[in-house]
Design a protein around this motif. Structure first.
Motif, PDB file in Angstrom:
ATOM      1  N   THR A  31       0.821  -1.207   0.000  1.00  0.00           N
ATOM      2  CA  THR A  31       0.000   0.000   0.000  1.00  0.00           C
ATOM      3  C   THR A  31       0.855   1.257   0.000  1.00  0.00           C
ATOM      4  N   GLU A  32       1.858   1.284   0.880  1.00  0.00           N
ATOM      5  CA  GLU A  32       2.688   2.483   1.007  1.00  0.00           C
ATOM      6  C   GLU A  32       4.017   2.135   1.665  1.00  0.00           C
ATOM      7  N   PHE A  33       5.066   2.841   1.231  1.00  0.00           N
ATOM      8  CA  PHE A  33       6.398   2.674   1.816  1.00  0.00           C
ATOM      9  C   PHE A  33       7.098   4.023   1.732  1.00  0.00           C
ATOM     10  N   GLY A  34       8.319   4.117   2.216  1.00  0.00           N
ATOM     11  CA  GLY A  34       8.998   5.408   2.218  1.00  0.00           C
ATOM     12  C   GLY A  34      10.468   5.293   1.861  1.00  0.00           C
ATOM     13  N   LEU A  35      11.090   6.425   1.601  1.00  0.00           N
ATOM     14  CA  LEU A  35      12.534   6.497   1.370  1.00  0.00           C
ATOM     15  C   LEU A  35      12.912   7.963   1.143  1.00  0.00           C
ATOM     16  N   TRP A  36      14.189   8.193   0.971  1.00  0.00           N
ATOM     17  CA  TRP A  36      14.765   9.448   0.533  1.00  0.00           C
ATOM     18  C   TRP A  36      15.396   9.162  -0.824  1.00  0.00           C
ATOM     19  N   ASN A  37      15.967  10.158  -1.468  1.00  0.00           N
ATOM     20  CA  ASN A  37      16.675   9.903  -2.724  1.00  0.00           C
ATOM     21  C   ASN A  37      18.103   9.492  -2.380  1.00  0.00           C
ATOM     22  N   PRO A  38      18.479   8.223  -2.573  1.00  0.00           N
ATOM     23  CA  PRO A  38      19.828   7.785  -2.200  1.00  0.00           C
ATOM     24  C   PRO A  38      20.936   8.523  -2.945  1.00  0.00           C
ATOM     25  N   ALA A  39      20.662   8.977  -4.166  1.00  0.00           N
ATOM     26  CA  ALA A  39      21.683   9.727  -4.906  1.00  0.00           C
ATOM     27  C   ALA A  39      22.034  11.014  -4.173  1.00  0.00           C
ATOM     28  N   ASP A  40      21.048  11.607  -3.507  1.00  0.00           N
ATOM     29  CA  ASP A  40      21.295  12.847  -2.781  1.00  0.00           C
ATOM     30  C   ASP A  40      22.101  12.621  -1.508  1.00  0.00           C
ATOM     31  N   VAL A  41      21.959  11.441  -0.902  1.00  0.00           N
ATOM     32  CA  VAL A  41      22.785  11.109   0.264  1.00  0.00           C
ATOM     33  C   VAL A  41      24.259  11.113  -0.159  1.00  0.00           C
ATOM     34  N   GLY A  42      24.538  10.432  -1.271  1.00  0.00           N
ATOM     35  CA  GLY A  42      25.902  10.375  -1.777  1.00  0.00           C
ATOM     36  C   GLY A  42      26.417  11.730  -2.234  1.00  0.00           C
ATOM     37  N   TYR A  43      25.555  12.494  -2.879  1.00  0.00           N
ATOM     38  CA  TYR A  43      25.928  13.827  -3.360  1.00  0.00           C
ATOM     39  C   TYR A  43      26.299  14.734  -2.192  1.00  0.00           C
ATOM     40  N   LEU A  44      25.487  14.706  -1.146  1.00  0.00           N
ATOM     41  CA  LEU A  44      25.763  15.499   0.048  1.00  0.00           C
ATOM     42  C   LEU A  44      27.066  15.048   0.696  1.00  0.00           C
ATOM     43  N   GLY A  45      27.285  13.733   0.737  1.00  0.00           N
ATOM     44  CA  GLY A  45      28.524  13.201   1.291  1.00  0.00           C
ATOM     45  C   GLY A  45      29.744  13.657   0.510  1.00  0.00           C
ATOM     46  N   GLY A  46      29.609  13.717  -0.804  1.00  0.00           N
ATOM     47  CA  GLY A  46      30.723  14.154  -1.641  1.00  0.00           C
ATOM     48  C   GLY A  46      31.101  15.604  -1.389  1.00  0.00           C
ATOM     49  N   TYR A  47      30.094  16.473  -1.331  1.00  0.00           N
ATOM     50  CA  TYR A  47      30.377  17.888  -1.093  1.00  0.00           C
ATOM     51  C   TYR A  47      30.879  18.142   0.327  1.00  0.00           C
ATOM     52  N   ALA A  48      30.347  17.403   1.302  1.00  0.00           N
ATOM     53  CA  ALA A  48      30.823  17.553   2.679  1.00  0.00           C
ATOM     54  C   ALA A  48      32.289  17.140   2.781  1.00  0.00           C
ATOM     55  N   THR A  49      32.637  16.070   2.075  1.00  0.00           N
ATOM     56  CA  THR A  49      34.022  15.595   2.083  1.00  0.00           C
ATOM     57  C   THR A  49      34.950  16.611   1.433  1.00  0.00           C
ATOM     58  N   ALA A  50      34.524  17.182   0.320  1.00  0.00           N
ATOM     59  CA  ALA A  50      35.335  18.190  -0.357  1.00  0.00           C
ATOM     60  C   ALA A  50      35.548  19.410   0.542  1.00  0.00           C
ATOM     61  N   ALA A  51      34.502  19.816   1.242  1.00  0.00           N
ATOM     62  CA  ALA A  51      34.607  20.957   2.154  1.00  0.00           C
ATOM     63  C   ALA A  51      35.544  20.647   3.316  1.00  0.00           C
ATOM     64  N   LEU A  52      35.490  19.402   3.798  1.00  0.00           N
ATOM     65  CA  LEU A  52      36.350  18.989   4.910  1.00  0.00           C
ATOM     66  C   LEU A  52      37.812  18.959   4.492  1.00  0.00           C
ATOM     67  N   VAL A  53      38.102  18.356   3.350  1.00  0.00           N
ATOM     68  CA  VAL A  53      39.478  18.278   2.850  1.00  0.00           C
ATOM     69  C   VAL A  53      40.036  19.675   2.580  1.00  0.00           C
ATOM     70  N   SER A  54      39.159  20.578   2.135  1.00  0.00           N
ATOM     71  CA  SER A  54      39.594  21.928   1.764  1.00  0.00           C
ATOM     72  C   SER A  54      39.702  22.877   2.941  1.00  0.00           C
ATOM     73  N   GLY A  55      39.265  22.458   4.122  1.00  0.00           N
ATOM     74  CA  GLY A  55      39.359  23.298   5.304  1.00  0.00           C
ATOM     75  C   GLY A  55      38.206  24.253   5.508  1.00  0.00           C
ATOM     76  N   GLN A  56      37.164  24.137   4.675  1.00  0.00           N
ATOM     77  CA  GLN A  56      35.983  24.982   4.881  1.00  0.00           C
ATOM     78  C   GLN A  56      35.269  24.622   6.178  1.00  0.00           C
ATOM     79  N   ILE A  57      35.339  23.357   6.539  1.00  0.00           N
ATOM     80  CA  ILE A  57      34.744  22.862   7.775  1.00  0.00           C
ATOM     81  C   ILE A  57      35.734  21.927   8.455  1.00  0.00           C
ATOM     82  N   THR A  58      35.543  21.730   9.758  1.00  0.00           N
ATOM     83  CA  THR A  58      36.394  20.799  10.500  1.00  0.00           C
ATOM     84  C   THR A  58      35.586  19.686  11.154  1.00  0.00           C
ATOM     85  N   GLY A  59      34.243  19.799  11.076  1.00  0.00           N
ATOM     86  CA  GLY A  59      33.388  18.788  11.687  1.00  0.00           C
ATOM     87  C   GLY A  59      32.703  19.250  12.950  1.00  0.00           C
ATOM     88  N   LYS A  60      32.927  20.508  13.320  1.00  0.00           N
ATOM     89  CA  LYS A  60      32.325  21.027  14.545  1.00  0.00           C
ATOM     90  C   LYS A  60      30.863  21.419  14.323  1.00  0.00           C
TER      91      LYS A  60
END
Length: 363
Positions: free
Chosen positions: A295-324
């Protein structure tokens, strides 16, 4: 928390899925999915350094993605999102993983990756503790460690990209099933592996939710494990229906499990009598919704999870963020994001899929 049926995903869609039976053998294997932008090397910033939100994203960052297992359709979509993000900033993306989701199968892959000296490892953990020592070794070598979809021990990584809050995911799945069975009856959970951190966190929330007065008519009789294997999940569904003839509903918080369970139910005399909900993709579940199995189920867009992870990683490596907590960064088409407690970055709420909206989605 009950989400509106009209809730829509705002991100790009991903490729259609096909169910697969996974190989039983263990071991390391490398995916052919390797892509590169600029070849310039990038330095790794210490997590103790102050963040510089105005720093430019460094070109040529080298990222290795380690999924739970190769051949998992959900992981394929998620990791393609990571690849899109990393290559869009001129980085190099390499994906390699185990052929099964065993607790320790990722360890030798992490160890071999350390020798390659990438700027970052992005991993969906099969076990929160089994991989922690190897990930700590990576961090000691200056490699940034980011988890997505399935977390590891907090002291073994800097950031965790979560699909939605653990509370939301667990509570919404219980709510969906309650609505479908009228809040009464024996229910079961068909999970992935017994050690999967994300699955276990959601299941704990479900158990807590079931103690609430509004769910007093529902009784959890069994938590079964299909090991994120199509055939085993199919067999576990058969076993649940045989062992518990009065079963009224099943929650399967795994895309492999819910599709396998739906396939069994669709050909079973229990079709329409035992409700099935959980986490699945529209393309995977469309036929089962249309034939009345689900009848019904749920989810998020898994591609967006990975996309967000990629940009967060790039920001971390570049020093824009430190994880705080409280630090902000820009995640491409997903806009500005803020780091929460314990380095957690949440994508967003679940979307519910049913006969009224499932044809509006293609992933």
């Amino acid at each position: 928390m009950t989400l509106s049926r009209a809730t829509r995903l705002t991100a790009t869609t991903a490729a259609a899925l096909a169910l697969s039976v996974f190989a039983a053998a263990c071991g390391e294997s490398k995916d052919d999915n390797s892509s590169s932008g600029s070849s310039a090397a990038a330095s790794t910033n210490s997590s103790s350094s102050a963040a510089n939100p105005n720093a430019e994203i460094k070109k040529g960052i080298k990222v290795v993605q380690i999924p739970k297992q190769l051949g998992n359709p959900y992981e394929d979509i998620e990791d393609n999102g990571t690849k899109e993000a990393i290559t869009s900033v001129g980085g190099t993306f390499t994906r390699k993983g185990p052929t099964d989701a065993g607790a320790s199968t990722q360890v030798p892959i992490i160890q071999s990756t350390i020798q390659q000296k990438p700027d970052a490892i992005i991993i969906a953990g099969n076990d929160p503790d089994a991989v922690a020592p190897a990930l700590k070794q990576a961090a000691q070598r200056g490699i940034k460690v980011v988890t997505q979809d399935s977390d590891v021990a907090k002291d073994a990584r800097t950031l965790f990209i979560n699909q939605a809050s653990v509370q939301t995911i667990g509570a919404d799945e219980v709510a969906m099933l309650s609505e479908q069975i009228g809040g009464k009856g024996d229910i079961a959970i068909l999970s992935a592996t017994a050690n999967a951190p994300n699955q276990n966190s959601w299941i704990e929330v479900m158990k807590t939710e079931l103690k609430k007065p509004e769910y007093s008519g529902m009784k959890l009789v069994k938590v079964a494990y299909g090991d994120d294997d199509d055939q085993k999940s199919f067999q576990e569904t058969q076993g649940l229906l045989s062992a518990y003839p009065n079963l009224k509903g099943i929650i399967s918080p795994t895309t492999v499990g819910i599709s396998a369970a739906a396939r069994y139910l669709s050909k079973s005399p229990k079709k329409g009598k035992v409700a099935l909900t959980g986490l699945g993709t529209p393309n995977q579940m469309r036929k089962f919704v249309k034939d009345g199995t689900v009848t019904e189920f749920g989810l998020w867009n898994p591609a967006d999870v990975g996309y967000l992870g990629g940009y967060a990683t790039a920001a971390l490596v570049s020093g824009q963020i430190t994880g705080k907590e409280g630090e902000k960064f820009k995640a491409g088409k997903l806009g500005e994001r803020t780091i929460g407690k314990d380095g957690e970055i949440i994508l967003g709420p679940l979307t519910r899929f049913n006969k009224d909206n499932i044809d509006d989605f293609d992933f």
